[in-house]
Design an enzyme around this catalytic site. Sequence first.
Site: not given
Ligand code: PAF
Length: 284
Positions: A32, A35-36, A38-39, A63, A150, A152, A155
Amino acid sequence: MKTTLVTDIALLRHAIAQARRSGRTIGLVPTMGALHAGHLSLIKAARAETDFVVVSIFVNPTQFGPKEDFNRYPRPLERDLELCGQAGADLVFHPQPEVMYPSDYRTFVEVTGLQDVLCGASRPGHFRGVATVVLKLLNLVQPDRAYFGQKDAQQVRIVQQMVRDLNVPVEIRVCPIVREADGLALSSRNEYLEAEERRQATVLHRALTKAQRRIEAGEHDAAVVRQVMVEQIASVPGAVLDYAAVVDADSLQALDRIDAERPVLLALAVRFGSTRLIDNLLIR
Ligand code: PAF
């Protein structure tokens, strides 16, 4: 490295088809934005394991609950694009909400049982939105591998189940939680924290590691382990517990007893002012 920015579906499909024609494998990192590190660890893993790396940046409205931070969620697109380039992304897909959800949109994905516990209990509809947008992104990009953090944990479990149940031909890769030096798990929402809240937020990791040590010392009673986390959180005046849970890592159902055979997930959600943070520890 120069990253191509694409905002519409036809151009995305065209770029993917081109990559496929040249025999390249495709990696997808759904995000989403904001970014940090982790991403970036996910993008780097995709870069190392696949030939054409797609990062999606989409703050997914379905969401977020009506009282949640959808409008406030950070959207530093220029910076994100630069970071994507540095981490090795080939393409960034950044659609507007109406591209993903036209006005006559009607279809949603539910992963029953897994979606209503833990975060799902305090965020009704959240995982329906997550599963729906992740399936849409998987259908649009048709990657060989998709990368999730991990951090999340629920998720991840829901996406794994959805992919299995709906026979989606993708390999789900799960990358470890990236933490600050003081243990705080990286999250785009950490930037909401005031200085004092930021200091207090280290209690999540402390509570998890204390509970882990208790298990390693031979504690089998999940209620006792959960209480260790509850007491740690309660020791910090600004921290308001949403949940502390000791669950089966596969079913996400609360455990009575912890045994060596089944992986255990210790999971926490804690509020600091208006900011809700989550963290977890997987014990195999
Ligand atoms: O983890 C996230 O940033 C969001 O939940 C995702 C997987 C991009 C779905 O919108």
